[in-house]
Design a protein around this motif. Structure first.
Motif, PDB file in Angstrom:
ATOM      1  N   ASN A  95       0.820  -1.211   0.000  1.00 54.24           N
ATOM      2  CA  ASN A  95       0.000   0.000   0.000  1.00 54.24           C
ATOM      3  C   ASN A  95       0.859   1.268   0.000  1.00 54.24           C
ATOM      4  OD1 ASN A  95      -2.437   1.489   0.182  1.00 54.24           O
ATOM      5  ND2 ASN A  95      -2.115   1.739   2.380  1.00 54.24           N
ATOM      6  N   GLY A  96       0.649   2.111  -0.998  1.00 55.15           N
ATOM      7  CA  GLY A  96       1.336   3.399  -1.072  1.00 55.15           C
ATOM      8  C   GLY A  96       2.647   3.399  -1.826  1.00 55.15           C
ATOM      9  N   GLU A  98       3.455   2.333  -4.960  1.00 53.98           N
ATOM     10  CA  GLU A  98       3.403   2.769  -6.361  1.00 53.98           C
ATOM     11  C   GLU A  98       3.367   4.293  -6.434  1.00 53.98           C
ATOM     12  OE1 GLU A  98       1.044   1.780 -10.532  1.00 53.98           O
ATOM     13  OE2 GLU A  98       0.128   1.229  -8.614  1.00 53.98           O
ATOM     14  N   ASN A  99       2.622   4.899  -5.532  1.00 57.90           N
ATOM     15  CA  ASN A  99       2.542   6.353  -5.475  1.00 57.90           C
ATOM     16  C   ASN A  99       3.901   6.951  -5.130  1.00 57.90           C
ATOM     17  OD1 ASN A  99       1.937   8.984  -3.704  1.00 57.90           O
ATOM     18  ND2 ASN A  99       0.276   8.725  -5.177  1.00 57.90           N
ATOM     19  N   LEU A 100       4.622   6.311  -4.186  1.00 59.44           N
ATOM     20  CA  LEU A 100       5.954   6.791  -3.804  1.00 59.44           C
ATOM     21  C   LEU A 100       6.935   6.654  -4.964  1.00 59.44           C
ATOM     22  CD1 LEU A 100       8.036   7.782  -1.709  1.00 59.44           C
ATOM     23  CD2 LEU A 100       8.370   5.385  -1.044  1.00 59.44           C
ATOM     24  N   LYS A 102       6.317   6.651  -8.187  1.00 62.95           N
ATOM     25  CA  LYS A 102       6.004   7.656  -9.202  1.00 62.95           C
ATOM     26  C   LYS A 102       6.392   9.056  -8.726  1.00 62.95           C
ATOM     27  CE  LYS A 102       2.287   5.045 -11.413  1.00 62.95           C
ATOM     28  NZ  LYS A 102       0.833   4.923 -11.665  1.00 62.95           N
ATOM     29  N   TYR A 103       6.211   9.318  -7.440  1.00 63.32           N
ATOM     30  CA  TYR A 103       6.582  10.615  -6.865  1.00 63.32           C
ATOM     31  C   TYR A 103       8.087  10.837  -7.005  1.00 63.32           C
ATOM     32  CZ  TYR A 103       7.044  14.316  -3.313  1.00 63.32           C
ATOM     33  OH  TYR A 103       7.326  15.485  -2.656  1.00 63.32           O
ATOM     34  N   ASN A 212       4.034   7.803   2.918  1.00 64.39           N
ATOM     35  CA  ASN A 212       3.895   9.247   2.828  1.00 64.39           C
ATOM     36  C   ASN A 212       4.905   9.970   3.701  1.00 64.39           C
ATOM     37  OD1 ASN A 212       1.777   9.565   0.933  1.00 64.39           O
ATOM     38  ND2 ASN A 212       0.290   8.928   2.472  1.00 64.39           N
ATOM     39  N   LYS A 215       8.046  10.968   1.808  1.00 62.47           N
ATOM     40  CA  LYS A 215       7.886  12.100   0.875  1.00 62.47           C
ATOM     41  C   LYS A 215       8.270  13.434   1.501  1.00 62.47           C
ATOM     42  CE  LYS A 215       4.050  10.190  -1.814  1.00 62.47           C
ATOM     43  NZ  LYS A 215       2.652  10.410  -2.196  1.00 62.47           N
TER      44      LYS A 215
END
Length: 218
Positions: A95-96, A98-100, A102-103, A212, A215
């Protein structure tokens, strides 16, 4: 160790960090253990987490004085893992993450994958979840002389990322992986994956349970 003032390269472990595959690895290992008649305790298995498959079986053969080739056990375990991997439709990214990924990619950071898994398994994951385009390099510990907790894999990851170690961070979920990062002199985030409850992460520079958090430092 203090977090780098300027992070240029993020080095990811794979199992338990990018993909929730620790459970199917464990099933494949224990089926293989059973096939050679050994009963591996949870305490012993915990010490093996993060090591390459060949290193794991070399240690077990020595521990139990088994008359079997570690290479044969690697092949056996890999077949069992592939069976679980290909037949488990619920297998998913952490969880999370893929977003990291891409970020980090959109910020122009260098991404390197440094996993103890065999390259064939790394490619299987990266192809299934379309991750290849985000990473500058991938390293398999199975192709190296040493295995985590030896620092070789992360030292090579920094070189492949063309980044000084003081500008790198590692994301790991195993104590062996964290020790490898410690000994390589690279700041390491210990990721507390709820699926991996038997790792202390006590030597991580910073422990997180949510991507998150990272980030805010990038």
């Amino acid at each position: 160790m203090k977090i780098p003032k300027e992070i240029k390269c993020v080095i990811f472990d794979m199992d338990g960090v990018i993909i929730d595959s620790e459970e199917i690895h464990k099933k494949a290992y224990y089926e293989t253990f059973t096939s050679v008649g050994v009963d591996v305790s949870p305490e012993l298995y915990k010490t093996l987490t993060g090591s390459s498959t060949i290193n794991t079986f070399q240690r077990l053969i020595a521990h139990y004085n088994l008359d079997v080739k570690p290479e044969d056990l690697v092949i056996d375990k890999r077949k069992r893992y592939v069976n679980f991997f290909e037949n488990d439709p619920t297998l998913h990214l952490v969880n999370g993450v893929e977003n990291l990924i891409k970020y980090c990619y959109n910020k122009g950071l260098t991404l390197v994958l440094a996993s103890s898994s065999a390259m064939v398994n790394i490619d299987r994951v990266f192809n299934r979840f379309n991750l290849n385009s985000y990473f500058n390099a991938k390293i398999s510990g199975a192709d190296l002389t040493e295995s985590k907790p030896h620092p070789e894999i992360f030292e090579k990851a920094a070189i492949l990322g063309n980044t000084p170690k003081e500008n790198c961070i590692v994301i790991e979920d195993s104590d062996n992986g964290i020790k490898a990062a410690n000994d390589a002199g690279i700041f390491v985030f210990g990721f507390k994956n709820p699926m991996v409850a038997d790792q202390s992460l006590k030597n991580a520079d910073f422990v997180i349970d949510d991507y998150n958090t990272i980030k805010t430092y990038l």
